[in-house]
Design an enzyme around this catalytic site. Structure first.
Site, PDB file in Angstrom:
ATOM      1  N   LYS A  35     -10.382 -14.199 -45.175  1.00 51.96           N
ATOM      2  CA  LYS A  35      -9.878 -15.487 -45.702  1.00 51.96           C
ATOM      3  C   LYS A  35     -10.185 -16.055 -46.814  1.00 51.96           C
ATOM      4  CE  LYS A  35     -13.226 -18.425 -43.605  1.00 51.96           C
ATOM      5  NZ  LYS A  35     -13.351 -19.751 -42.920  1.00 51.96           N
ATOM      6  N   ARG A 129     -15.245 -30.770 -36.042  1.00 48.05           N
ATOM      7  CA  ARG A 129     -14.395 -31.299 -37.066  1.00 48.05           C
ATOM      8  C   ARG A 129     -12.738 -30.629 -36.203  1.00 48.05           C
ATOM      9  NH1 ARG A 129     -15.997 -25.981 -41.107  1.00 48.05           N
ATOM     10  NH2 ARG A 129     -15.412 -24.674 -39.501  1.00 48.05           N
ATOM     11  N   TYR A 255     -28.412 -25.121 -74.697  1.00 48.11           N
ATOM     12  CA  TYR A 255     -27.766 -26.210 -74.331  1.00 48.11           C
ATOM     13  C   TYR A 255     -29.036 -26.996 -73.580  1.00 48.11           C
ATOM     14  CZ  TYR A 255     -23.155 -25.240 -75.216  1.00 48.11           C
ATOM     15  OH  TYR A 255     -21.506 -24.947 -75.582  1.00 48.11           O
ATOM     16  N   MET A 303     -20.522 -21.426 -70.607  1.00 41.19           N
ATOM     17  CA  MET A 303     -19.643 -21.304 -69.562  1.00 41.19           C
ATOM     18  C   MET A 303     -19.554 -19.845 -69.381  1.00 41.19           C
ATOM     19  SD  MET A 303     -16.065 -22.566 -70.603  1.00 41.19           S
ATOM     20  CE  MET A 303     -15.702 -24.250 -69.899  1.00 41.19           C
TER      21      MET A 303
END
Length: 358
Positions: A35, A129, A255, A303
């Site tokens: 999955k 669950r 940063y 990023m």
């Protein structure tokens, strides 16, 4: 020319890890859990890699099952969350998908069907669950029999909550709960073993285990790295050094200036960041690898790039390849530095990072 940040996928490692699951299962069959796009490795590539190994696959939802068929793989596929609509039932019967049934509304959908696919019944053994409580199981089975679907029930499943923790006895409690709950139907198959259960001494895996994260070489156990369990890493995330410079003691990087050099430091910039799925919270001292040498991150991950300390790799230069995780740096170690787990890192590699199958 495209940026050279890539994820190399070693399909032979996936096959070897599947065989490791079989060996640990001591005769238990294993449905390969692929999955979440094959845990980030590419569901089609993983299905093809295992088509001659695994007799059955498992996914979360029908879209993933369709991807396996689109790859030309014909084995049965178990939908671990079962149908998400009544239409999924007919589609599953036609395509050879098997449904895990865990709730009242799914039973209502089945009541309306003349023909249904192979069914698994989920038992809530304590994770709370999904699944039917042991007390309700007899009524669920009677209802399916009355609807004419009894012959389509192949077995029962449950899922462990704490199998990754060797010190916890909750897995033994869940196993006992499950065994008692399904005892009235000894002819039906049983599946309860996730990846972690393979590494618990004396743990019964019954008829079918469900190896997931271990197929990709990451550890399912807390405080353990994949290689410690003889698992082979299947993904190598790598990018190139795009810049090298020297900063002086007292100078800051990135940063917020969160890293300040305490000595003259040869620093490199690597073309990968959280926009690629590398964890932003992996800060200073997170390991990486270049030219056969272990190095460390410094400062905040951006990023599109991150900074590394190259004092331990004095010959590294722009264009050299940096391994962020893979054969030399365990994804589990990077995850520990980032305060997360290998599962999240592998599944989080973004679409702008090409997967290169090897």
């Amino acid at each position: 020319m495209p940026r050279s940040t890539i994820a190399r996928i070693d399909t032979n490692a996936i096959r070897q890890n599947y065989r490791r699951a079989l060996a640990l299962g001591n005769g238990t069959r294993a449905m390969a859990v692929i999955k979440a796009d094959g845990y980030g490795h590419g569901i089609r590539d993983v299905a093809v890699a295992l088509k001659d190994e695994a007799p059955k696959f498992a996914v979360a939802c029908i879209e993933e099952a369709h991807a396996i068929r689109e790859a030309g793989v014909s084995q049965p596929v178990v939908l671990l969350q079962g149908p998400h609509s009544d239409q999924d039932i007919g589609t599953s019967e036609a395509e050879g998908f098997e449904l895990v049934i865990h709730s009242e509304h799914q039973l209502n959908w089945l009541d309306q069907q003349a023909v249904v696919p192979v069914l698994w019944i989920k038992v809530n053994s304590g994770m709370n669950r999904l699944g039917f409580s042991p007390a309700d199981l007899e009524g669920v089975m009677a209802r399916l029999e009355a609807a004419g679907h009894g012959q389509k029930i192949t077995g029962f499943v449950t899922h462990f909550a704490c199998a990754d923790d060797p010190s916890s006895d909750f897995t033994a409690q869940q196993t006992d709960c499950f065994a008692r709950a399904v005892a009235p139907w000894p002819h039906l198959e049983k599946s309860l073993g996730n990846s972690a259960a393979h590494f618990r001494e004396g743990q019964s895996l019954y008829d079918w285990s469900r190896p997931g994260i271990m197929l990709y070489g990451a550890s399912p156990m807390i405080n353990t790295f994949g290689p410690d369990l003889d698992l082979e890493p299947a993904m190598t995330l790598e990018a190139e050094l795009t810049s090298v410079r020297t900063i002086q003691a007292g100078e800051a990087v990135g940063y917020g200036g969160s890293f300040k050099a305490t000595q003259e430091t040869r620093m490199g910039i690597v073309a990968v960041g959280y926009g690629d799925g590398y964890p932003r919270h992996a800060g200073t001292d997170t390991p990486a690898w270049v030219n056969g040498r272990r190095i460390r991150l410094i400062g905040r991950v951006s990023m599109d790039m991150l900074a590394v300390d190259l004092n331990n790799a004095p010959n590294a230069k722009p264009g050299d390849r940096v391994e962020l995780w893979g054969k030399n740096i365990s994804v589990d170690e990077v995850a520990r530095h980032a305060g997360t787990i290998g599962y999240e890192l592998l599944t989080g590699v973004t679409v702008r990072v090409p997967r290169v199958r090897e």
